[in-house]
Design an enzyme around this catalytic site. Structure first.
Site, PDB file in Angstrom:
ATOM      1  N   HIS A 111     -14.384  15.364   9.839  1.00 43.01           N
ATOM      2  CA  HIS A 111     -13.529  14.188   9.948  1.00 43.01           C
ATOM      3  C   HIS A 111     -13.217  13.657   8.555  1.00 43.01           C
ATOM      4  O   HIS A 111     -14.077  13.659   7.677  1.00 43.01           O
ATOM      5  CB  HIS A 111     -14.223  13.075  10.745  1.00 43.01           C
ATOM      6  CG  HIS A 111     -14.342  13.378  12.202  1.00 43.01           C
ATOM      7  ND1 HIS A 111     -13.367  13.058  13.101  1.00 43.01           N
ATOM      8  CD2 HIS A 111     -15.323  13.981  12.907  1.00 43.01           C
ATOM      9  CE1 HIS A 111     -13.733  13.441  14.302  1.00 43.01           C
ATOM     10  NE2 HIS A 111     -14.922  14.006  14.212  1.00 43.01           N
ATOM     11  N   THR A 161     -22.632  23.432   1.881  1.00 44.24           N
ATOM     12  CA  THR A 161     -21.498  22.519   1.771  1.00 44.24           C
ATOM     13  C   THR A 161     -20.371  23.070   0.917  1.00 44.24           C
ATOM     14  O   THR A 161     -19.277  22.523   0.912  1.00 44.24           O
ATOM     15  CB  THR A 161     -21.944  21.181   1.157  1.00 44.24           C
ATOM     16  OG1 THR A 161     -22.461  21.430  -0.150  1.00 44.24           O
ATOM     17  CG2 THR A 161     -23.009  20.508   2.024  1.00 44.24           C
ATOM     18  N   LYS A 162     -20.659  24.141   0.150  1.00 44.49           N
ATOM     19  CA  LYS A 162     -19.627  24.742  -0.702  1.00 44.49           C
ATOM     20  C   LYS A 162     -19.827  26.248  -0.758  1.00 44.49           C
ATOM     21  O   LYS A 162     -20.851  26.764  -0.314  1.00 44.49           O
ATOM     22  CB  LYS A 162     -19.630  24.118  -2.093  1.00 44.49           C
ATOM     23  CG  LYS A 162     -20.939  24.196  -2.825  1.00 44.49           C
ATOM     24  CD  LYS A 162     -20.863  23.411  -4.124  1.00 44.49           C
ATOM     25  CE  LYS A 162     -22.237  23.364  -4.784  1.00 44.49           C
ATOM     26  NZ  LYS A 162     -22.259  22.538  -5.956  1.00 44.49           N
ATOM     27  N   LYS A 179     -31.520  32.168  -6.582  1.00 39.47           N
ATOM     28  CA  LYS A 179     -31.560  33.344  -7.453  1.00 39.47           C
ATOM     29  C   LYS A 179     -30.435  34.306  -7.091  1.00 39.47           C
ATOM     30  O   LYS A 179     -29.888  34.231  -5.997  1.00 39.47           O
ATOM     31  CB  LYS A 179     -32.908  34.050  -7.396  1.00 39.47           C
ATOM     32  CG  LYS A 179     -33.200  34.783  -6.089  1.00 39.47           C
ATOM     33  CD  LYS A 179     -34.532  35.502  -6.189  1.00 39.47           C
ATOM     34  CE  LYS A 179     -34.822  36.257  -4.905  1.00 39.47           C
ATOM     35  NZ  LYS A 179     -36.047  37.054  -5.016  1.00 39.47           N
TER      36      LYS A 179
END
Length: 181
Positions: A111, A161-162, A179
């Site tokens: 959202h 999240t990325k 690593k």
């Protein structure tokens, strides 16, 4: 359109008859029994993007509105453990030789931040891509718009999240590189 018809349309937007029928037919199977039967029934229900060699030790919870059947692509020799959740508000593309631990969650909807009166703003779909040879640990969560590179490992409980570079181990909340492999 009258109010009742509009309400009915809104309340049933995420209902998929063929998927529900597959769930009903597969309900008697205990986990770890009939793993290839689940895949064949999902393919028969319309999920043609699932390779026949995929193994599902339990049926994932699949949600989303619209044509969810065309938004899921899973390559050969992938394994899904019990309790996985696939949100198909946008596409999920999974390469070959990918392993999912228990209760992995892949989300494609988020959202926008709304007004002070209602912070959960407009729904925004974003695709997720998981490359070849990845291992997604138990209870990992992959958020909308993420691409996980080939050969990456997502540690158990991580919140991705990325984007994750290829051949990298990530873990934590939010997930960070641990690593390179």
């Amino acid at each position: 359109m009258n109010k009742f018809t509009q309400l009915l349309r809104e309340e049933t937007a995420g209902w998929h008859g063929r998927l529900q029928l597959a769930r009903i037919l597969l309900a008697p199977l205990p986990p770890y029994v009939g793993s290839r039967v689940r895949v064949r029934l999902l393919r028969a229900a319309g999920f043609r993007g699932i390779h026949p060699s995929v193994v599902m030790w339990a049926l994932p919870m699949i949600t989303g509105q619209g044509d969810v059947y065309g938004r899921l692509t899973i390559g050969p020799i992938c394994r899904f453990n019990v309790g996985c959740f696939l949100n198909l508000g946008d596409s999920i593309t999974i390469g070959q030789y990918v392993g999912f631990g228990q209760q992995v969650m892949v989300l494609t909807e988020t959202h926008a931040i709304g007004t002070p009166e209602y912070r959960s703003g407009a729904l925004t779909p974003k695709p997720v891509v998981i490359g070849n040879g990845c291992w997604i640990g138990a209870r990992a969560t992959i958020l909308p718009g993420v691409t996980i590179g080939d050969g990456a490992v997502v540690a158990a409980g991580a919140v991705v999240t990325k984007d994750v570079p290829p051949h990298t181990v990530v873990g934590g909340v939010p997930a960070k590189a641990i690593k390179e492999l």
